[in-house]
Every structure is written in C-alpha cells, then in structure tokens.
Design an enzyme around this catalytic site. Structure first.
Site: not given
Ligand code: PBG
Length: 325
Positions: A196, A249
């Site tokens: 992320k 992400k």
C-alpha cells in the site's frame, strides 16, 4: 517473415473475431464494493468528492448491500466512521461498535454476500493515524499490531467473512493470525493490504471515511511510490506471516507492481482501484470529457490484464449492472 504475410488485423476484423481472441474478460465475479457506515438511522449522506457514493447508517448500508448482491456483486468491503473517536480506537474494539453492528446486520440480511471488514485504527482514533501515536508524535508499531489484532477478532466475532488490515504496520498479519486462531477463527481469511503506497489518490476516501490524519502524513508506514522491489519484500513477508490474499493499492498507477506481485506469489492477488481513481473518471465524465462506461471497463480490464483478478472498486455495483443487467 513480416508484412504482407503477417497482418495482425485479420483477427480484429469483426466483433466475433475480437471476442474469440480476447485474452482478458471482465465479469462481476470478483469485484468488491466498498461501503461506508456512519451512525444514525435513515442516513444517506452523499460524499461530495465521490459522485454516487454515500455514507450510510446501518439500516441504509443493509439496503445498499442487498442492492449490490442483487446486481451480482459477490462481496462488500466495510469501512466505519464512528462519531466517538479516542486514542484507543475504542469503537473498533467494541462488540457493539458501529462496524460490528453493520457486519452483523448485513450478514443477517444477506447471508450469501461476503462481508470483508477493513481493519485499521484511522477511522476510530482522534488523531486519524493507522496506529498508536507516542507523545512525540511517532507511530508506534508493536503496540499497534496488538490492537489491530483485537479489532480483527472483534470483526470476526461479529461475523466478517474476511478481515482486511490496511494499516501497513510491520508484523500485523502474524499477530492477527495468531489471535484469530487462538480464539477459534481458524477459517477467517486475512486479505492483506500488502503493498500500500502513500498515495495522493486517497483524498476523496478520507472525506468518506472521516479518517484524515490530524497531523503529519502516512509516509512513515505506507510505501514510497518510487519503490517496486520493496513491494515484493512487503508481499513476501505477508505471505510468510499467513496472508491468504495480498493486495496492491492503488491499482491504475501501479500496474507494474501488480504484475510483479502476480509473478512472485501463489496466493490470489487483489488490487484496489482507490477513491481518487474513481473520482477522476467521474469528474471527467460529468463534464462530458470522457465516456464513462467504456473508460471504467477499460481501467478494470487493464487491472485484470496486469494480474489482479480480484478488484476493490467503487464502480462495482454499476459495473455488475452493466455486465449482467
Ligand atoms: C485507511 C484506508 C485508506 C484507504 C483504505 N483504507 C486511506 C488511507 O490510508 O489514508 C484508501 C481507499 C481509497 O482511497 O479508496 N487505512
């Protein structure tokens, strides 16, 4: 041998041909629809920066989950924005807290719909960081992972079909797996937000989840967008610690990372098409600058082509309607 013997256009000459040679297909089978739950009853509060997305009270979130299931969406990802926020993330730990209530209510109304619960501290802490904060303002790793594991356990007890830690603390997957197993939740999968990035594309989400950090930023725990080998390190550590699925992400600006991760692991790879990616398309479509439907389908197809079959996307319900309706 080249042209004129070779003419790649031969297999592109009609729709039948194009369908036959198509390598990547889109179906709603693995699209996951994020939902934002807020306190109250009958609340449907539009998120200004995310056209079509609302903050919903528990009764309304149940309706939206039902509508998504009816459209053919197999799973939702739940975020809670409770009104009580403190340094301990008490609401997230409370068996009667907002997230726990919403998980139970959705499972009760739509047992066949998978409910995945986002696990983090930012939505329920007064400082809005994803872990505990020291008096000097640092984000403390090892105490945070204990709390995060307790939050995951709380959501599993409420009936979540999977827990999805989005905090980016080190060691949280192992801590979570250990506690879940000890408490009898051996079958609850962990979907790790493994790679992320500290991205500027999360802006609209922070309005929806009311989770913007009160000071500083998240760069001491989320990844530097400039790094790709580090993503493999993060992902491999999480798989070793027991992650059942790993996520990259954001999605669109990180297709190279999705491909690398896909080639490096044997667990399912998930991608999160985040709020900023959604809002860019919506805003351009509202101005008539882009044709929304083919643009959305193109982004999702590209994410799948890069190697992520499972996609979190705010477009999920609409896409299911387009594809199946
Ligand atoms: C919270 C969290 C964020 C997102 C998912 N979980 C925001 C953040 O890290 O600041 C972003 C989702 C989106 O932008 O759609 N830890």
């Amino acid at each position: 041998m080249g042209f004129p013997q070779h003419r790649p256009r031969r297999t592109r000459q009609s729709d039948v041909w194009r369908r036959m040679v198509r390598e990547t297909r889109l179906s709603p089978d693995a699209l996951i629809y994020p939902l934002f739950v807020v306190p109250g009853r009958g609340v449907r509060h539009a998120v200004q920066s995310m056209p079509g997305i609302s903050q919903l009270s528990v009764d309304e979130v149940v309706k939206e989950a039902k509508a998504a299931a009816a459209a053919g969406v197999p799973a939702v990802l739940l975020f809670a924005a409770p009104s009580e926020k403190d340094s301990k993330a008490s609401s997230a730990l409370d068996p009667k807290g907002l997230a726990a209530q919403a998980i139970a209510a959705i499972k009760d109304a739509c047992p066949q719909l998978l409910v995945w619960a986002d696990v983090c501290l930012c939505g329920s802490t007064d400082h809005g960081h994803c872990g505990h904060v020291t008096p000097k303002g640092a984000i403390e790793n090892d105490s945070s992972i204990q709390t995060l594991a307790q939050v995951a356990l709380n959501y599993a007890r409420a009936g979540a079909d999977a827990v999805a830690p989005s905090d980016m603390m080190d060691g949280r997957i192992a801590a979570m797996r250990q506690l879940l197993d000890r408490e009898g939740h051996v079958t609850t999968p962990i979907v790790s937000y493994a790679a992320k990035y500290a991205s500027s594309f999360y802006g609209p989400f922070r309005e929806a989840a009311e989770s913007a950090p009160a000071f500083g930023d998240r760069r001491s725990y989320q990844m530097d967008p400039a790094n790709s080998r580090e993503a493999l390190r993060e992902v491999l550590l999480d798989v070793e610690e027991g992650a059942d699925l790993v996520m990259v992400k954001p999605a669109g600006p990180y297709l190279d990372i999705i491909r690398k991760v896909r080639d490096a692991v044997n667990v399912p790879v998930v991608a999160y098409q985040v709020s900023g990616e959604f809002s860019l398309i919506k805003a351009a479509a509202q101005r008539g600058w882009i044709d929304e439907r083919p643009a959305v389908l193109e982004t999702l197809t590209s994410i799948r082509r890069a190697g992520a079959y499972i996609i979190f996307t705010y477009h999920a319900k609409e896409v299911a309607e387009w594809l199946l309706g």
